[in-house]
Design an enzyme around this catalytic site. Structure first.
Site, PDB file in Angstrom:
ATOM      1  N   CYS A   1     -18.055  -8.629 -22.441  1.00 32.53           N
ATOM      2  CA  CYS A   1     -17.589  -8.576 -23.828  1.00 32.53           C
ATOM      3  C   CYS A   1     -17.659  -9.967 -24.457  1.00 32.53           C
ATOM      4  CB  CYS A   1     -16.150  -8.053 -23.873  1.00 32.53           C
ATOM      5  SG  CYS A   1     -15.538  -7.797 -25.563  1.00 32.53           S
TER       6      CYS A   1
ATOM      7  N   ASP B   1     -15.472 -11.179 -26.219  1.00 34.90           N
ATOM      8  CA  ASP B   1     -14.091 -11.683 -26.273  1.00 34.90           C
ATOM      9  C   ASP B   1     -13.990 -13.094 -25.686  1.00 34.90           C
ATOM     10  OD1 ASP B   1     -11.248 -12.114 -25.575  1.00 34.90           O
ATOM     11  OD2 ASP B   1     -11.016 -10.025 -26.212  1.00 34.90           O
TER      12      ASP B   1
ATOM     13  N   ARG C   1     -11.734 -14.604 -24.396  1.00 35.42           N
ATOM     14  CA  ARG C   1     -10.872 -14.766 -23.212  1.00 35.42           C
ATOM     15  C   ARG C   1     -11.540 -14.336 -21.912  1.00 35.42           C
ATOM     16  NH1 ARG C   1      -6.350 -11.085 -25.842  1.00 35.42           N
ATOM     17  NH2 ARG C   1      -8.309  -9.997 -26.302  1.00 35.42           N
TER      18      ARG C   1
ATOM     19  N   HIS D   1     -12.929  -5.293 -19.948  1.00 29.71           N
ATOM     20  CA  HIS D   1     -11.637  -5.983 -19.761  1.00 29.71           C
ATOM     21  C   HIS D   1     -10.528  -5.228 -20.462  1.00 29.71           C
ATOM     22  CE1 HIS D   1     -11.187  -7.834 -23.866  1.00 29.71           C
ATOM     23  NE2 HIS D   1     -12.478  -7.583 -23.893  1.00 29.71           N
TER      24      HIS D   1
ATOM     25  N   CYS E   1      -9.289  -4.766 -24.554  1.00 30.06           N
ATOM     26  CA  CYS E   1     -10.524  -4.948 -25.348  1.00 30.06           C
ATOM     27  C   CYS E   1     -10.355  -4.394 -26.760  1.00 30.06           C
ATOM     28  CB  CYS E   1     -11.695  -4.264 -24.650  1.00 30.06           C
ATOM     29  SG  CYS E   1     -13.280  -4.539 -25.477  1.00 30.06           S
TER      30      CYS E   1
HETATM   31 CO    CO Z   1     -13.532  -6.811 -25.492  1.00 33.69          CO
END
Ligand code: CO
Length: 211
Positions: free
Chosen positions: A43, A45, A47, A99, A102
């Site tokens: 992803c 993302d 993090r 994750h 998400c």
């Molecule tokens: Co995500």
């Protein structure tokens, strides 16, 4: 210039110095070429930084990231990355890493329009539709969300194995394993979701290609 922007430029200088202090040939060696054993599909993302969470050094992991780690079979970006990774770099492993928490998966559970991204989220909604009886049977919303994250990552493993690229590699006897993982934002640990497909015989007959 913002403090953050200045900081990352300084960080880079420091990183180069540290790397060279450990190994004076670090960058010279990397510049010769790459032979990463792994393609990571994760992803976007912020993090979930691919290299960091698996302790991979530069040169060890070829990375593709998009919202909700999707394998959309008409996505030229994903297909190009996959083709290069499998057929040129000859990676041995592909990991699709979802994750918990998400945002893309969360959005697919609801109906709120966000913008153009709605059309990307639709691919995740297709996964929901495929598993809606099971997902809707989970009463606890957090548990349903977590399960959807896991199911979505597994579905992307299946979608990878349906591609002509992966099926052709298996047909040619190439060593290639595809794995589904989920990463815990609040623990740092990854979990192997246990989906193991190593031949197109494991696919629904509808998707099996003959070469
Ligand atoms: Co995500």
């Amino acid at each position: 210039m913002s403090d953050f922007y200045k900081k990352i430029l300084d960080n880079n200088k420091e990183w180069v110095q540290n790397a060279l202090a450990k190994d004076p040939n670090f960058f010279a060696d990397l510049a010769k070429g790459q032979t990463p054993p792994l393609l990571w599909i994760g992803c976007s993302d912020s993090r979930v930084p691919a290299n960091e969470i698996i302790g991979a050094k530069p040169g060890e992991v070829f990375v593709h990231r998009n919202i909700a780690n999707m394998v959309v079979h008409s996505d030229m970006n994903m297909l190009s990355v996959l083709d290069y990774a499998v057929n040129i770099l000859k990676v041995k492993h592909v990991i699709v890493c979802g994750h918990y928490g998400c945002g893309g998966v969360k959005a697919a559970m609801g109906n709120q329009s966000i913008g153009i991204i709605d059309n990307w989220i639709r691919h995740i909604k297709d996964v929901y539709r495929l598993h809606n009886a099971y997902l809707d049977s989970i009463e606890d919303e957090t548990e349903r969300f977590n399960t959807f994250v896991e199911i979505n990552a597994k579905e992307q493993v299946f979608d990878l194995s349906k591609t002509s690229i992966v099926q052709a590699a298996w047909k040619n006897g190439q060593e290639l394993s595809i794995h589904g993982w989920v990463y815990g934002l609040n623990s740092g640990f990854v979990t192997d979701l246990g989906v193991n497909i190593s031949s197109n015989k494991d696919l629904d007959e509808v998707f099996q290609l003959q070469f």
